[in-house]
Design an enzyme around this catalytic site. Structure first.
Site, PDB file in Angstrom:
ATOM      1  N   LYS A  11      -6.975  10.843   9.831  1.00  0.00           N
ATOM      2  CA  LYS A  11      -7.999  11.802   9.406  1.00  0.00           C
ATOM      3  C   LYS A  11      -8.296  12.835  10.506  1.00  0.00           C
ATOM      4  O   LYS A  11      -7.896  12.655  11.665  1.00  0.00           O
ATOM      5  CB  LYS A  11      -9.262  11.025   9.009  1.00  0.00           C
ATOM      6  N   ASN A 114     -13.816   8.129  10.062  1.00  0.00           N
ATOM      7  CA  ASN A 114     -13.375   6.768  10.387  1.00  0.00           C
ATOM      8  C   ASN A 114     -11.867   6.659  10.617  1.00  0.00           C
ATOM      9  O   ASN A 114     -11.264   5.618  10.364  1.00  0.00           O
ATOM     10  CB  ASN A 114     -13.879   5.767   9.339  1.00  0.00           C
ATOM     11  N   GLU A 128      -1.415   8.185  -4.508  1.00  0.00           N
ATOM     12  CA  GLU A 128      -1.733   8.932  -3.282  1.00  0.00           C
ATOM     13  C   GLU A 128      -0.469   9.391  -2.566  1.00  0.00           C
ATOM     14  O   GLU A 128      -0.414  10.510  -2.023  1.00  0.00           O
ATOM     15  CB  GLU A 128      -2.609   8.063  -2.377  1.00  0.00           C
TER      16      GLU A 128
END
Ligand code: UDP
Ligand code: MG
Length: 139
Positions: A11, A114, A128
């Protein structure tokens, strides 16, 4: 996608901190094989599509803004029991609750930032993975 595959993203917080390599290294050391890797950046719109399942949750708008705030690394992984084993490797959503030695315990900043994504089912791993990669982009 076979049921021994899962999908992850490094991320924006972890990418910005220069932790992509360390995170991918931990993933490989845990026995996961890289099947597809892409450095890319989500827009608020594409982040919204990826997290559409959470669209009614109070954190959705912040999550879409955060996930489009900088580059991410999208990765398809392969290992026996990939989805469950990867969830164990990354730890709880909130790093405050993540077990010692997990990726989120080591690298996450907050419940939102996170560090990594991990698919929650074989079905979602396939969806995904296909969101980011065509068949030709996977080994
Ligand atoms: N998230 C958040 N606040 C919350 C719960 C989740 O900002 O209270 C964010 C966090 O980045 C999380 C993502 O939304 O990873 C998706 O939430 P989910 O419950 O699916 O957690 P995950 O499967 O990533 O552990
Ligand atoms: Mg989830």
């Amino acid at each position: 996608m076979a049921t021994n595959r899962t999908f992850t993203m490094v991320k924006p917080d972890a990418f910005a901190d220069g932790n992509s390599g360390a995170i991918l290294s931990m993933i490989e050391k845990a026995g996961f094989k890289l099947i597809a890797v892409k450095l890319t950046k989500l827009t608020a719109e594409t982040a919204g599509k990826f997290y559409a399942v959470h669209s009614e949750r109070p954190f959705y708008n912040d999550l879409c803004a955060y996930m489009s705030s900088g580059p991410i690394v999208a990765v398809i992984l392969e290992k026996e029991n990939a989805v469950a084993d990867f969830r164990t490797l990354i730890g709880a959503t909130n790093p405050a609750n993540a077990a010692e030695g997990t990726i989120r315990k080591i690298f996450a900043k907050s419940i939102e930032a996170n560090a990594v994504h991990g698919s929650d089912s074989d079905e979602n791993a396939a969806i995904e993975g296909a969101f980011f990669f065509s068949e030709l982009e996977r080994i």
